[in-house]
Design a protein around this motif. Structure first.
Motif, PDB file in Angstrom:
ATOM      1  N   SER A  29      -1.140   8.219   3.602  1.00 35.82           N
ATOM      2  CA  SER A  29      -0.847   9.358   2.735  1.00 35.82           C
ATOM      3  C   SER A  29       0.598   9.792   2.955  1.00 35.82           C
ATOM      4  CB  SER A  29      -1.812  10.506   2.992  1.00 35.82           C
ATOM      5  OG  SER A  29      -1.904  10.741   4.362  1.00 35.82           O
ATOM      6  N   GLY A  30       1.196  10.318   1.880  1.00 38.48           N
ATOM      7  CA  GLY A  30       2.548  10.835   2.003  1.00 38.48           C
ATOM      8  C   GLY A  30       2.517  12.105   2.826  1.00 38.48           C
ATOM      9  N   ALA A  54       0.848  -1.211   0.000  1.00 37.26           N
ATOM     10  CA  ALA A  54       0.000   0.000   0.000  1.00 37.26           C
ATOM     11  C   ALA A  54       0.876   1.252   0.000  1.00 37.26           C
ATOM     12  CB  ALA A  54      -0.919  -0.012   1.218  1.00 37.26           C
ATOM     13  N   ILE A  55       1.918   1.237   0.798  1.00 39.55           N
ATOM     14  CA  ILE A  55       2.797   2.416   0.871  1.00 39.55           C
ATOM     15  C   ILE A  55       3.464   2.651  -0.485  1.00 39.55           C
ATOM     16  CG2 ILE A  55       4.947   3.281   1.900  1.00 39.55           C
ATOM     17  CD1 ILE A  55       4.035   1.882   4.527  1.00 39.55           C
ATOM     18  N   ARG A  56       3.867   1.554  -1.120  1.00 40.20           N
ATOM     19  CA  ARG A  56       4.542   1.681  -2.420  1.00 40.20           C
ATOM     20  C   ARG A  56       3.573   2.162  -3.507  1.00 40.20           C
ATOM     21  NH1 ARG A  56       9.837   1.387  -2.607  1.00 40.20           N
ATOM     22  NH2 ARG A  56      10.850  -0.073  -1.218  1.00 40.20           N
ATOM     23  N   SER A  57       2.275   2.086  -3.243  1.00 42.34           N
ATOM     24  CA  SER A  57       1.319   2.516  -4.280  1.00 42.34           C
ATOM     25  C   SER A  57       0.953   4.000  -4.158  1.00 42.34           C
ATOM     26  CB  SER A  57       0.054   1.650  -4.216  1.00 42.34           C
ATOM     27  OG  SER A  57      -0.746   2.035  -3.113  1.00 42.34           O
ATOM     28  N   ILE A  58       1.513   4.691  -3.164  1.00 41.47           N
ATOM     29  CA  ILE A  58       1.182   6.123  -3.036  1.00 41.47           C
ATOM     30  C   ILE A  58       1.743   6.864  -4.249  1.00 41.47           C
ATOM     31  CG2 ILE A  58       1.484   8.213  -1.639  1.00 41.47           C
ATOM     32  CD1 ILE A  58       2.017   6.423   0.758  1.00 41.47           C
ATOM     33  N   PRO A  59       0.882   7.586  -4.953  1.00 39.61           N
ATOM     34  CA  PRO A  59       1.398   8.297  -6.133  1.00 39.61           C
ATOM     35  C   PRO A  59       2.188   9.529  -5.721  1.00 39.61           C
ATOM     36  CG  PRO A  59      -0.942   8.741  -5.830  1.00 39.61           C
ATOM     37  CD  PRO A  59      -0.554   7.775  -4.748  1.00 39.61           C
ATOM     38  N   PRO A  60       3.024  10.055  -6.640  1.00 42.53           N
ATOM     39  CA  PRO A  60       3.688  11.326  -6.356  1.00 42.53           C
ATOM     40  C   PRO A  60       2.636  12.399  -6.057  1.00 42.53           C
ATOM     41  CG  PRO A  60       4.529  10.346  -8.377  1.00 42.53           C
ATOM     42  CD  PRO A  60       3.345   9.530  -7.961  1.00 42.53           C
ATOM     43  N   THR A 108       1.894   8.958   6.592  1.00 45.25           N
ATOM     44  CA  THR A 108       1.002   8.862   7.747  1.00 45.25           C
ATOM     45  C   THR A 108       0.099   7.654   7.545  1.00 45.25           C
ATOM     46  OG1 THR A 108       1.032  11.246   8.005  1.00 45.25           O
ATOM     47  CG2 THR A 108      -0.734  10.065   9.125  1.00 45.25           C
ATOM     48  N   ILE A 109       0.191   6.724   8.470  1.00 50.76           N
ATOM     49  CA  ILE A 109      -0.599   5.491   8.396  1.00 50.76           C
ATOM     50  C   ILE A 109      -1.726   5.602   9.416  1.00 50.76           C
ATOM     51  CG2 ILE A 109      -0.533   2.973   8.650  1.00 50.76           C
ATOM     52  CD1 ILE A 109       2.553   3.198   8.211  1.00 50.76           C
ATOM     53  N   THR A 110      -2.945   5.436   8.923  1.00 47.04           N
ATOM     54  CA  THR A 110      -4.112   5.601   9.795  1.00 47.04           C
ATOM     55  C   THR A 110      -5.052   4.411   9.619  1.00 47.04           C
ATOM     56  OG1 THR A 110      -3.990   7.978   9.371  1.00 47.04           O
ATOM     57  CG2 THR A 110      -6.002   7.188  10.373  1.00 47.04           C
ATOM     58  N   TYR A 111      -5.625   3.964  10.706  1.00 48.18           N
ATOM     59  CA  TYR A 111      -6.652   2.912  10.646  1.00 48.18           C
ATOM     60  C   TYR A 111      -7.919   3.430  11.310  1.00 48.18           C
ATOM     61  CZ  TYR A 111      -2.756  -0.183   9.720  1.00 48.18           C
ATOM     62  OH  TYR A 111      -1.646  -0.756   9.165  1.00 48.18           O
ATOM     63  N   GLN A 112      -9.058   3.149  10.687  1.00 46.45           N
ATOM     64  CA  GLN A 112     -10.332   3.300  11.369  1.00 46.45           C
ATOM     65  C   GLN A 112     -10.821   1.876  11.573  1.00 46.45           C
ATOM     66  OE1 GLN A 112      -9.791   5.136   8.525  1.00 46.45           O
ATOM     67  NE2 GLN A 112      -9.179   6.891   9.762  1.00 46.45           N
ATOM     68  N   MET A 113     -10.642   1.382  12.767  1.00 41.96           N
ATOM     69  CA  MET A 113     -11.013  -0.007  13.039  1.00 41.96           C
ATOM     70  C   MET A 113     -12.480  -0.002  13.442  1.00 41.96           C
ATOM     71  SD  MET A 113      -7.583  -1.491  14.737  1.00 41.96           S
ATOM     72  CE  MET A 113      -7.547  -0.506  16.213  1.00 41.96           C
ATOM     73  N   GLY A 164      -4.903  10.369  -0.077  1.00 42.24           N
ATOM     74  CA  GLY A 164      -4.059   9.192   0.111  1.00 42.24           C
ATOM     75  C   GLY A 164      -4.670   7.937  -0.484  1.00 42.24           C
ATOM     76  N   VAL A 165      -4.029   6.803  -0.187  1.00 36.03           N
ATOM     77  CA  VAL A 165      -4.562   5.528  -0.685  1.00 36.03           C
ATOM     78  C   VAL A 165      -5.289   4.841   0.465  1.00 36.03           C
ATOM     79  CG1 VAL A 165      -2.755   5.229  -2.417  1.00 36.03           C
ATOM     80  CG2 VAL A 165      -2.425   4.274  -0.140  1.00 36.03           C
ATOM     81  N   HIS A 166      -6.330   4.098   0.115  1.00 37.59           N
ATOM     82  CA  HIS A 166      -7.001   3.373   1.185  1.00 37.59           C
ATOM     83  C   HIS A 166      -7.326   1.949   0.768  1.00 37.59           C
ATOM     84  CE1 HIS A 166     -10.710   4.726  -0.916  1.00 37.59           C
ATOM     85  NE2 HIS A 166     -11.168   3.591  -0.470  1.00 37.59           N
ATOM     86  N   ASP A 167      -7.342   1.081   1.766  1.00 31.29           N
ATOM     87  CA  ASP A 167      -7.679  -0.330   1.570  1.00 31.29           C
ATOM     88  C   ASP A 167      -8.653  -0.745   2.648  1.00 31.29           C
ATOM     89  OD1 ASP A 167      -5.641  -1.318  -0.459  1.00 31.29           O
ATOM     90  OD2 ASP A 167      -4.343  -0.401   1.050  1.00 31.29           O
ATOM     91  N   LEU A 168      -9.456  -1.743   2.312  1.00 35.65           N
ATOM     92  CA  LEU A 168     -10.342  -2.324   3.320  1.00 35.65           C
ATOM     93  C   LEU A 168      -9.715  -3.601   3.845  1.00 35.65           C
ATOM     94  CD1 LEU A 168     -13.880  -1.930   1.697  1.00 35.65           C
ATOM     95  CD2 LEU A 168     -12.821  -0.548   3.479  1.00 35.65           C
ATOM     96  N   LEU A 169      -9.608  -3.687   5.158  1.00 36.68           N
ATOM     97  CA  LEU A 169      -9.175  -4.931   5.796  1.00 36.68           C
ATOM     98  C   LEU A 169     -10.424  -5.460   6.496  1.00 36.68           C
ATOM     99  CD1 LEU A 169      -5.885  -3.587   7.477  1.00 36.68           C
ATOM    100  CD2 LEU A 169      -6.143  -4.489   5.170  1.00 36.68           C
ATOM    101  N   GLY A 170     -11.274  -6.190   5.753  1.00 38.39           N
ATOM    102  CA  GLY A 170     -12.610  -6.493   6.278  1.00 38.39           C
ATOM    103  C   GLY A 170     -13.357  -5.171   6.389  1.00 38.39           C
TER     104      GLY A 170
END
Ligand code: FES
Ligand SMILES: [Fe+2]
Length: 396
Positions: free
Chosen positions: A266-267, A27-33, A288-293, A253-259
């Motif tokens: 976001s950079g 996910a981090i590697r997929s952050i665009p410029p 910045t890595i953020t989770y909304q659990m 930023g980029v987001h993914d669903l973990l369930g």
């Protein structure tokens, strides 16, 4: 020129790209410029009825379908750092007692003596105990909930101590968070805390972190209004323009669903993908890595600490936020202490007087009936994503 640089604690441990879970790295590697992210920000048409934040019926349904059914984050592992750690917790309206037993396992009980129901511990501070003794008539319990001592036991006829264990609730410790199902008769289904989420939290080292500071906020706002700022980037440059805004980019930023959990990355303001190739670099300085659990817990990474916030609905228009600041280790010198203490002051100010304040003043306007629906833009795209997940649980 006097340039003030953050002072890093000497000899500190840091999370690096190499230490993170595979999916987090991808996910981090997929952050665009940065420029590309700005240019590609989507335009959306998303609305939510104001009643979603105001209607007591919605609140009741949330309580029944979600808060009394699913595993709830109750606290961080760092609040129970050693065998014999015991804390009480009352945020969700259920008096809880959490104890780390001699076997290292955290268990959750109702904080109620089996003699006449007295609360066993009234404050929410950390206690180091080998037994839990009721303040009323001194019945005593082991950390596994067994009733082990009854004063003047011979004066009870037919008292079977084995039948008077503390009422235990399903509990699981995973990724540095303690989760409890608040209905003692509910099956212990912790599938919500899925392997992807656990792997991420574990790779961030949350379970081994030190509790540097914590604070509880009582807010006059619906819990979803408190949560929403942590799902969107739109407000960051505006609401936080005088504090942390300049550190962040104006992109979602980029987001993914973990369930049902949302991971947003976001950079930071000066992010460039090639910086990720610097081996051993503190990853939280770059992104910045953020989770909304789901449903109500937020985790946010910062360069030298990590924030965990548990947003607990206490009424349709009231919330309690338990904020925890975790550091990789206790401050081991004066510089580290200064850095952590400054960081804690800043983050409490930013959350308390900016994000939480924004939730409270939105509540006022919505409660006045000023608008029938709220509307969201492409920089808030995770809010409708999250609302869809919420609605799926409410519809069940
Ligand atoms: S209520 Fe606890 S010992 Fe009586
Ligand atoms: Fe914010």
């Amino acid at each position: 020129m006097n340039v003030s640089k953050p002072i890093a604690p000497s000899k500190h441990k840091v999370a690096t790209l190499e230490s993170l879970s595979e999916s987090l790295v991808a996910a981090i590697r997929s952050i665009p410029p940065h420029e590309q992210a700005v240019a590609e920000a989507p335009a959306i048409d998303a609305r939510r009825p104001a009643s979603s934040f105001l209607d007591p019926g919605v609140f009741k349904r949330e309580q029944e379908r979600i808060f009394r059914r699913l595993p709830m984050a109750v606290t961080v592992s760092a609040m129970l750092p050693e065998k014999g750690s015991v804390i009480a917790h009352n945020g969700y309206g259920v008096p809880l007692l959490l104890a780390r037993g001699k076997d290292g396992v955290v268990r959750a009980f109702l904080n109620a003596c089996q003699h006449k129901g007295s609360m066993l511990i009234e404050d929410c501070e950390h206690h180091k105990l080998s037994r839990i003794t009721c303040p009323y008539h001194a019945w005593t319990y082991g950390l596994d909930g067994a009733l082990v001592g009854v004063p003047r036991e011979e004066t009870f006829k037919n008292l079977d101590k084995a039948e008077r264990r503390l009422a235990e609730l399903p509990c699981k410790e995973a990724g540095g968070i303690v989760w409890v199902i608040l209905d003692r008769r509910a099956p212990p289904d912790f599938s919500l805390i899925n392997a992807d989420l656990s792997a991420d939290l574990t790779s961030l080292g949350i379970g081994d972190m030190h509790l540097y500071g914590r604070q509880t906020f009582d807010l006059k706002a619906n819990w979803k209004l408190v949560l929403e700022p942590f799902l969107e980037a739109y407000h960051v440059q505006r609401l936080h323009s005088k504090t942390v805004g300049p550190m962040f980019a104006d992109v979602s930023g980029v987001h993914d669903l973990l369930g049902p959990h949302i991971r947003q990355i976001s950079g930071r303001g000066d992010f460039a993908p090639e910086k990720l190739d610097r081996v051993g670099e503190n990853i939280h300085k770059m992104v910045t890595i953020t989770y909304q659990m789901f449903p109500c817990t937020v985790v946010i990474g910062s360069p030298y600490y990590l924030s965990v916030m548990i947003i607990i609905p206490t009424a349709v228009d009231r919330s309690q936020v338990d904020y925890f600041m975790l550091t990789q280790e206790p401050p081991n010198n004066a510089k580290a202490e200064e850095l952590y203490s400054r960081s804690l002051d800043l983050i409490l100010k930013v959350f308390g007087t900016e994000d939480f304040r924004a939730a409270e003043i939105s509540q006022v306007g919505l409660a006045a009936g000023a608008l029938d629906e709220v509307v969201y833009c492409g920089l808030e795209v995770n809010i409708p994503v999250w609302q869809k997940i919420l609605d799926s649980y409410l519809a069940e």
